[in-house]
Design an enzyme around this catalytic site. Structure first.
Site, short mmCIF file in Angstrom:
data_model
loop_
_atom_site.label_atom_id
_atom_site.label_comp_id
_atom_site.label_asym_id
_atom_site.label_seq_id
_atom_site.Cartn_x
_atom_site.Cartn_y
_atom_site.Cartn_z
N GLU A 287 -0.84 -1.50 3.85
CA GLU A 287 -1.31 -2.48 4.81
C GLU A 287 -1.10 -3.90 4.26
OE1 GLU A 287 -4.72 -1.02 7.55
OE2 GLU A 287 -5.43 -0.78 5.49
N HIS A 306 8.26 1.68 1.27
CA HIS A 306 8.72 2.27 2.53
C HIS A 306 10.16 2.76 2.41
CE1 HIS A 306 8.01 3.38 6.56
NE2 HIS A 306 8.76 2.46 7.15
#
Length: 339
Positions: A287, A306
């Site tokens: 986040e 990611h």
């Protein structure tokens, strides 16, 4: 096929050459361009996670009726500026960088490439699982500290006594979501001897033969040694895993998130790690407003940027899936992954 003008738009992640190679293998001629490479933008009012300037996309795609792309921003303004446009092919599972409502209103069809990165994400998830249960993150940090201090690493059985872990065989793996990625994770983990349970309210338990489907998230959490998150992120399931859910897991359990950052409340993760409620956490997403500086200081945390879907095979697979969809469109057939 000659009556159609087809454009592929490359970006910093998926180049135009990846697209053109796949289209060429199917005998489809395309024009190819690459957008001006810019810092990716993550959110606007109607689209998100895109790269480039909508005005540039509208200029590049003028006069084309089929446009294939990965990260190009396709806003309502872009669609309005392209009266010849008939098909948008977005090489992603979820076309978050396309204004789907505007496309429907303009009669422009949109197709995607769901599951193109499923194998890659499943591989990384299993890598995370083994790393966590074998204490690899903390042991690597210890090695770094010892090397930095000039201390030698001894080849001794007794060194391993500091890092006793678990074997995958017999581990209870709980999967949240049971779609493309989770099913591949289940197959890989089952081959290693793990016991698979899954929670997915959108899956018919009677239709699943390779895992036990439970109807309650709490039941999954309380009976899992490792929980791996694979749900599709929606506004309704933001922070699906928070403080209460972590407390329901057995003390010393592990948590993996290779899905979307919004599914896990990271302040609760940090507290879980510090208290020992969680023995280890692996995240391929984080986040932006989460406590990531504090998280990366935890020895039992793996955090990657990611990269779960970032393989050459994923790119080639996505381009081929999109080329196949365009081939069907040109032949007047049904699209397999139309949105």
């Amino acid at each position: 096929m000659t009556d159609h003008r087809i454009l592929v738009i490359g970006d910093s992640y998926m180049t135009a050459e990846v697209f053109t190679r796949a289209f060429r293998e199917r005998g489809i001629e395309t024009d190819a361009v690459t957008m001006t490479i810019a810092e990716p933008t993550w959110d606007t009012a109607a689209i998100r996670e895109f790269e480039g300037d909508p005005a540039e996309v509208a200029r590049l795609a003028a006069g084309y009726d089929v446009v294939a792309f990965h990260a190009a921003p396709v806003t309502a303004e872009v669609i309005a500026a392209l009266p010849d446009l008939r098909l948008l092919g977005c090489a992603r599972g979820g076309p978050v960088n396309v204004d789907l409502d505007a496309a429907r209103e303009a009669g422009v069809r949109v197709t995607t490439t769901p599951g193109k990165n499923a194998d890659a994400v499943a591989d990384l998830t299993i890598g995370f699982l083994i790393s966590l249960v074998r204490n690899v993150p903390a042991s690597l940090r210890d090695v770094d500290d010892r090397v930095a201090d000039g201390r030698a690493l001894a080849e001794s059985t007794f060194e391993g006594a500091r890092w006793f872990g678990r074997e995958v065989k017999g581990l209870r793996l709980g999967l949240i979501g049971y779609g493309n990625v989770a099913r591949l994770v289940a197959a890989r983990a089952r081959a290693l001897g793990a016991i698979i349970t899954a929670y997915d309210p959108f899956v018919d338990p009677e239709a699943v033969t390779d895992a036990t489907i439970v109807g309650d998230l709490d039941a999954l959490l309380s009976a899992s040694d490792v929980v791996s998150v694979h749900a599709r992120a929606t506004a309704e399931n933001r922070h699906l895993i928070g403080r209460a859910q972590i407390e329901r897991m057995p003390r010393g359990a592990f948590l993996i998130n290779t899905a979307r950052e919004s599914l896990v409340e990271e302040h609760a993760l940090l507290d879980g790690l510090r208290s020992g409620q969680l023995a280890g956490v692996a995240l391929d997403v984080n986040e932006p407003d989460g406590p990531w500086r504090e998280l990366v200081a935890e020895p039992n945390l793996v955090l990657t940027p990611h990269l779960a879907g970032a393989t050459h095979e994923t790119l080639a697979r996505g381009a081929d899936m999109l080329a196949a969809e365009v081939e069907r469109f040109l032949a007047g057939g049904d699209l397999r992954w139309e949105r």
